[in-house]
Design a protein around this motif. Structure first.
Motif, PDB file in Angstrom:
ATOM      1  N   ALA A 190       0.837  -1.207   0.000  1.00  0.00           N
ATOM      2  CA  ALA A 190       0.000   0.000   0.000  1.00  0.00           C
ATOM      3  C   ALA A 190       0.869   1.253   0.000  1.00  0.00           C
ATOM      4  O   ALA A 190       0.562   2.236  -0.700  1.00  0.00           O
ATOM      5  CB  ALA A 190      -0.910  -0.019   1.228  1.00  0.00           C
ATOM      6  N   TRP A 191       1.950   1.234   0.775  1.00  0.00           N
ATOM      7  CA  TRP A 191       2.857   2.389   0.810  1.00  0.00           C
ATOM      8  C   TRP A 191       3.460   2.646  -0.567  1.00  0.00           C
ATOM      9  O   TRP A 191       3.577   3.791  -1.014  1.00  0.00           O
ATOM     10  CB  TRP A 191       3.958   2.127   1.830  1.00  0.00           C
ATOM     11  CG  TRP A 191       5.113   3.059   1.735  1.00  0.00           C
ATOM     12  CD1 TRP A 191       5.119   4.400   1.954  1.00  0.00           C
ATOM     13  CD2 TRP A 191       6.449   2.703   1.358  1.00  0.00           C
ATOM     14  NE1 TRP A 191       6.369   4.915   1.761  1.00  0.00           N
ATOM     15  CE2 TRP A 191       7.213   3.889   1.391  1.00  0.00           C
ATOM     16  CE3 TRP A 191       7.069   1.506   1.013  1.00  0.00           C
ATOM     17  CZ2 TRP A 191       8.561   3.906   1.075  1.00  0.00           C
ATOM     18  CZ3 TRP A 191       8.414   1.512   0.709  1.00  0.00           C
ATOM     19  CH2 TRP A 191       9.142   2.700   0.736  1.00  0.00           C
ATOM     20  N   LEU A 194       0.439   3.818  -3.028  1.00  0.00           N
ATOM     21  CA  LEU A 194      -0.241   5.067  -2.700  1.00  0.00           C
ATOM     22  C   LEU A 194       0.703   6.250  -2.553  1.00  0.00           C
ATOM     23  O   LEU A 194       0.254   7.343  -2.171  1.00  0.00           O
ATOM     24  CB  LEU A 194      -1.034   4.888  -1.403  1.00  0.00           C
ATOM     25  CG  LEU A 194      -2.179   3.871  -1.467  1.00  0.00           C
ATOM     26  CD1 LEU A 194      -2.829   3.722  -0.111  1.00  0.00           C
ATOM     27  CD2 LEU A 194      -3.202   4.291  -2.510  1.00  0.00           C
ATOM     28  N   VAL A 205      -9.133   3.352  -0.654  1.00  0.00           N
ATOM     29  CA  VAL A 205      -8.411   2.163  -0.159  1.00  0.00           C
ATOM     30  C   VAL A 205      -8.753   1.903   1.304  1.00  0.00           C
ATOM     31  O   VAL A 205      -8.976   0.761   1.719  1.00  0.00           O
ATOM     32  CB  VAL A 205      -6.891   2.347  -0.345  1.00  0.00           C
ATOM     33  CG1 VAL A 205      -6.132   1.218   0.336  1.00  0.00           C
ATOM     34  CG2 VAL A 205      -6.549   2.408  -1.823  1.00  0.00           C
ATOM     35  N   THR A 209     -10.524  -1.348   2.934  1.00  0.00           N
ATOM     36  CA  THR A 209      -9.904  -2.059   4.055  1.00  0.00           C
ATOM     37  C   THR A 209     -10.906  -2.268   5.182  1.00  0.00           C
ATOM     38  O   THR A 209     -11.024  -3.377   5.738  1.00  0.00           O
ATOM     39  CB  THR A 209      -8.700  -1.258   4.578  1.00  0.00           C
ATOM     40  OG1 THR A 209      -7.782  -1.039   3.521  1.00  0.00           O
ATOM     41  CG2 THR A 209      -8.006  -2.008   5.698  1.00  0.00           C
ATOM     42  N   ALA A 238      -6.717  -3.335  -3.939  1.00  0.00           N
ATOM     43  CA  ALA A 238      -5.826  -2.167  -3.990  1.00  0.00           C
ATOM     44  C   ALA A 238      -5.231  -1.992  -5.382  1.00  0.00           C
ATOM     45  O   ALA A 238      -5.151  -0.874  -5.904  1.00  0.00           O
ATOM     46  CB  ALA A 238      -4.724  -2.317  -2.952  1.00  0.00           C
TER      47      ALA A 238
END
Length: 246
Positions: A190-191, A194, A205, A209, A238
């Motif tokens: 995700a890091w 995004l 997102v 979640t 995602a």
């Protein structure tokens, strides 16, 4: 090449002759042939062919644990166990080896490696793919050799020996390890995805979640949404969201 080494090499391609009629039976018979040829070196060709034919009958199990059956059958042939008892041994081993192998490999080791690879990608780049392929194949070779050796050593008692071994506990814990690895990968992925994204995308997102958490904890879906399924589904969502925004 010695018979054990030759059988080990053949076990790596045990599904090359997979058929609906005998499943992986022909591959198992092909892997057993070097050991049986050495065992029946002083016997008549008919006895040797009959032993190989017994080893090539129907067999459906996890390919990485087929060595257990090969070793156990060769041990039984060495002890001159009747052919009907050897067939029953193969049938009895088929289901448990398939279940243990599926839990250990497909639901455990493979998701663990994928999760760790996703987590390591920001630092190792494409080398993670190379490492995953190497580690997976080294583990497979080791597991195949271990299975062949325990079968050759225990023979008809291989079922009890498997129960006393590390295999059942490892298979039972494999899904927890896989869930941990995928869970470790999720925030890192995700890091990555995004970085520099808009607030709307981040909010989307986070919403997905929270929806996934609600499904995982809900009374109606708790038994169906395991941690592994939830993690893999979240990564997929995602990817779809980020791909749609870009």
């Amino acid at each position: 090449m010695k018979p054990r080494a030759e059988a080990l090499v053949r076990l790596l391609a045990v599904q090359a002759a997979w058929t609906y009629e005998r499943m992986s039976g022909i591959g198992v018979g092909h892997a057993s042939a070097p050991l049986l040829r050495d065992l029946y070196a002083t016997s008549s060709p008919e006895e040797r062919r009959a032993a190989v034919a017994r080893s090539a009958e129907f067999f459906n199990s996890h390919p990485y644990l087929a060595g257990v059956a090969v070793g156990a059958v060769v041990h039984a042939e060495r002890e001159r166990v009747p052919g009907a008892a050897i067939v029953r041994l193969r049938t009895a081993l088929s289901g448990p080896l398939g279940a243990l192998g599926d839990q250990l490999i497909w639901a455990g080791e493979v998701p663990v490696l994928i999760g760790l690879a996703l987590a390591a990608t920001p630092w190792l780049g494409a080398w993670t793919v190379v490492l995953v392929v190497v580690i997976h194949n080294v583990l497979r070779l080791w597991l195949t050799a271990w299975g062949l050796d325990i079968g050759l050593r225990e023979g008809l008692g291989v079922g009890a020996a498997l129960q006393r071994s590390w295999l059942p506990q490892a298979a039972a814990r494999a899904q927890s390890a896989a869930a941990f690895a995928v869970g470790l990968a999720i925030p890192i992925v995700a890091w990555q995805l995004l970085a520099g994204a808009s607030r709307q995308l981040v909010a989307g997102v986070i919403g997905c979640t929270l929806l996934g958490v609600a499904l995982a904890l809900g009374q109606m879906t708790r038994e169906r949404v395991t941690g592994l399924r939830f993690g893999l589904g979240l990564v997929l969502v995602a990817l779809i969201i980020v791909g749609g925004f870009r």
